[in-house]
Design an enzyme around this catalytic site. Structure first.
Site, PDB file in Angstrom:
ATOM      1  CD  GLU A  10      -2.893  -0.847   2.177  1.00  0.00           C
ATOM      2  OE1 GLU A  10      -2.868   0.120   3.118  1.00  0.00           O
ATOM      3  OE2 GLU A  10      -3.893  -1.705   2.499  1.00  0.00           O
ATOM      4  CB  SER A  30      -7.555   0.731   5.083  1.00  0.00           C
ATOM      5  OG  SER A  30      -6.166   0.800   5.181  1.00  0.00           O
ATOM      6  CG  ASP A  40      -7.032  -0.742   1.007  1.00  0.00           C
ATOM      7  OD1 ASP A  40      -7.046  -1.044   2.213  1.00  0.00           O
ATOM      8  OD2 ASP A  40      -6.977  -1.806   0.177  1.00  0.00           O
ATOM      9  CD  GLU A  53     -10.340  -2.518  -0.303  1.00  0.00           C
ATOM     10  OE1 GLU A  53      -9.513  -3.267   0.465  1.00  0.00           O
ATOM     11  OE2 GLU A  53     -10.634  -1.603   0.035  1.00  0.00           O
TER      12      GLU A  53
END
Length: 162
Positions: A10, A30, A40, A53
């Site tokens: 991420e 998240s 996210d 996401e």
């Protein structure tokens, strides 16, 4: 993506989006820090805004629950962003899909295979030139498919297209 590798992926996505000129934020909630389902990553460049996401895998198919996808679409609609599912397989780049373009399993979950990502996914550069509002491949047809698959209600589709 609550694990360390997922968190690292991420952060990597946030950095890549930043390099592409997006203002970007990794949603701190998240992974369950709040009762609200949040994407996210949020990213925008003044012209287009995305709720993403993010999922990664070493090579196995990536699965998302129906609830994750529904929450992404719901948040995106209310926030005014375009929903995207970002996937990354080891030794590959990030690829992005509109939720309506992701295979839905018989059980109501969603799956992205590595070969599907490489052949059909949008690369990072495509996010800059996204022109869904001009009726491109992710426009009206995607909204109608989302209604047909039960991802969006007719009322939600009317709002998106109105």
């Amino acid at each position: 993506m609550a694990n360390a590798k997922g968190d690292r992926r991420e952060r990597e996505l946030v950095n890549k989006l930043d390099e592409e000129g997006f203002a970007v934020m990794r949603a701190p909630a998240s992974g369950g820090a709040t009762q609200r389902e949040l994407p996210d990553v949020l990213a925008g460049n003044g012209d287009v805004f995305y709720a993403i996401e993010a999922k990664s895998s070493s090579g196995d198919p990536i699965y998302l629950s129906g609830e994750e996808v529904e929450a992404l679409v719901y948040f995106s609609q209310n926030f005014g962003a375009k929903p995207k599912i970002g996937v990354r397989f080891d030794r590959e780049d990030w690829y992005f899909f509109h939720p309506a373009d992701v295979h839905q399993t018989d059980g109501g979950n969603y799956r992205v295979k590595k070969e599907t990502a490489l052949e059909e996914g949008d690369p990072m550069v495509a996010l800059q030139a996204d022109d869904e509002d001009e009726g491109s491949e992710h426009g009206i047809g995607d909204v109608l498919n989302a209604v047909a698959e039960g991802i969006l209600s007719v009322e939600e589709a009317e709002e998106m297209l109105g």
